[in-house]
Design a protein around this motif. Structure first.
Motif, PDB file in Angstrom:
ATOM      1  N   TRP A 128       0.825  -1.268   0.128  1.00 30.93           N
ATOM      2  CA  TRP A 128       0.087   0.014  -0.173  1.00 30.93           C
ATOM      3  C   TRP A 128       0.886   1.374   0.034  1.00 30.93           C
ATOM      4  CZ3 TRP A 128      -5.465  -1.134   0.691  1.00 30.93           C
ATOM      5  CH2 TRP A 128      -5.495  -2.266   1.199  1.00 30.93           C
ATOM      6  N   ALA A 129       0.337   2.312  -0.519  1.00 30.88           N
ATOM      7  CA  ALA A 129       0.956   3.726  -0.291  1.00 30.88           C
ATOM      8  C   ALA A 129       0.219   4.766   0.333  1.00 30.88           C
ATOM      9  CB  ALA A 129       1.660   4.038  -1.631  1.00 30.88           C
ATOM     10  N   THR A 131       0.749   8.657   0.328  1.00 29.28           N
ATOM     11  CA  THR A 131       1.307   9.837  -0.177  1.00 29.28           C
ATOM     12  C   THR A 131       0.864  11.185  -0.263  1.00 29.28           C
ATOM     13  OG1 THR A 131       3.004  10.155  -1.910  1.00 29.28           O
ATOM     14  CG2 THR A 131       1.004   9.483  -2.811  1.00 29.28           C
ATOM     15  N   LEU A 145       4.137   6.292  -7.410  1.00 27.38           N
ATOM     16  CA  LEU A 145       3.326   5.078  -7.207  1.00 27.38           C
ATOM     17  C   LEU A 145       3.703   4.044  -8.478  1.00 27.38           C
ATOM     18  CD1 LEU A 145      -0.191   6.938  -7.240  1.00 27.38           C
ATOM     19  CD2 LEU A 145       1.023   5.705  -5.174  1.00 27.38           C
ATOM     20  N   SER A 162      -3.637   2.966  -2.948  1.00 29.64           N
ATOM     21  CA  SER A 162      -2.900   4.005  -2.332  1.00 29.64           C
ATOM     22  C   SER A 162      -3.933   5.050  -2.087  1.00 29.64           C
ATOM     23  CB  SER A 162      -2.149   4.679  -3.429  1.00 29.64           C
ATOM     24  OG  SER A 162      -2.744   4.948  -4.509  1.00 29.64           O
ATOM     25  N   ASP A 192      -6.951   2.641  -5.806  1.00 34.64           N
ATOM     26  CA  ASP A 192      -5.851   4.013  -5.871  1.00 34.64           C
ATOM     27  C   ASP A 192      -6.963   5.011  -5.669  1.00 34.64           C
ATOM     28  OD1 ASP A 192      -3.172   2.820  -6.050  1.00 34.64           O
ATOM     29  OD2 ASP A 192      -3.807   2.341  -8.302  1.00 34.64           O
TER      30      ASP A 192
END
Ligand SMILES: Cc1cc2nc3c(=O)[nH]c(=O)nc-3n(C[C@H](O)[C@H](O)[C@H](O)COP(=O)(O)O)c2cc1C
Length: 199
Positions: A128-129, A131, A145, A162, A192
């Motif tokens: 996962w991100a 940001t 990404l 994300s 996302d």
């Protein structure tokens, strides 16, 4: 083929990489983490507090890497222990911060530690991100990404999703209600999410 861990077997590692404490990326990640069931373990590690040595490429000279020690060992063990790895990464020059990149570079060595099976054990984890960027142009997050998605693909990990928030000075993201709403549903919905940047 790795098996998907049951919810009871999940554990989340949040890897912070901002070059300051108390920033927007951590704030947004903490918001996302608050939606996790209480029974699901969370580990938070800050790369600024666990500085890694410069990465040395000895793949084609020595061939194998020694077992990690010190901060590298802490990160190695935590990375392998987690079912879910959350990169908490502000956009720095359209990319991940240096500390996050160095962490990833060390994976190259960890894949060559005898008996560790780092690569095999990374397969099936979920990536996962979270940001942040200070520009309204979402394209500036795409290289970051892309790096993380391709890294997941390389390791046969699953790219799970994300959230992208807007902010510059610490606390800005707390006014980004679209990003906060995305964070609330990130770990439930996946995908996302970048509502802040939708027209
Ligand atoms: C070295 C550096 C590079 C940055 N590069 C970008 C960039 O390419 N695009 C952008 O929108 N914001 C950029 N920013 C702004 C940060 O993404 C923004 O301030 C973010 O809120 C920082 O995260 P933090 O609060 O978690 O520390 C940059 C900031 C720094 C310090």
């Amino acid at each position: 083929m790795p098996t998907d861990p049951k919810p009871a077997d999940r554990s989340y590692l949040f890897v912070l990489s901002s070059a300051r404490t108390g920033g927007n990326a951590e704030a947004l990640a903490r918001r996302a983490a608050a939606a996790l069931p209480r029974a699901v373990p969370q580990t938070w590690l800050d790369l600024a507090r666990l500085p890694l040595a410069p990465f040395e490429d000895i793949r084609h000279s020595v061939g194998v890497y020694p077992a990690s020690e010190g901060h590298a060992r802490t990160l190695f063990d935590a990375t392998l222990a987690a079912s879910d790895l959350v990169f908490v990464v502000p956009v720095y020059w359209y990319a991940v911060p240096t500390s996050a990149k160095l962490y990833l570079d060390h994976w190259s060595g960890w894949m060559r530690v005898e008996g560790a099976d780092f690569r095999g054990r990374m397969a099936g984890k979920r990536f996962w991100a979270v940001t942040i960027l200070s520009d309204r142009d979402l394209r500036q997050a795409e290289p970051l990404l892309g790096t993380l998605k391709l890294t997941a693909e390389y390791l046969n990990a699953t790219w799970s999703g994300s959230v992208v928030g807007f902010g510059n000075k610490p606390g800005d993201v707390l006014a980004d209600h679209a990003a906060l709403a995305d964070a609330d549903r990130l770990f439930g919905a996946g995908g996302d999410l970048a509502s802040s940047f939708r027209p």
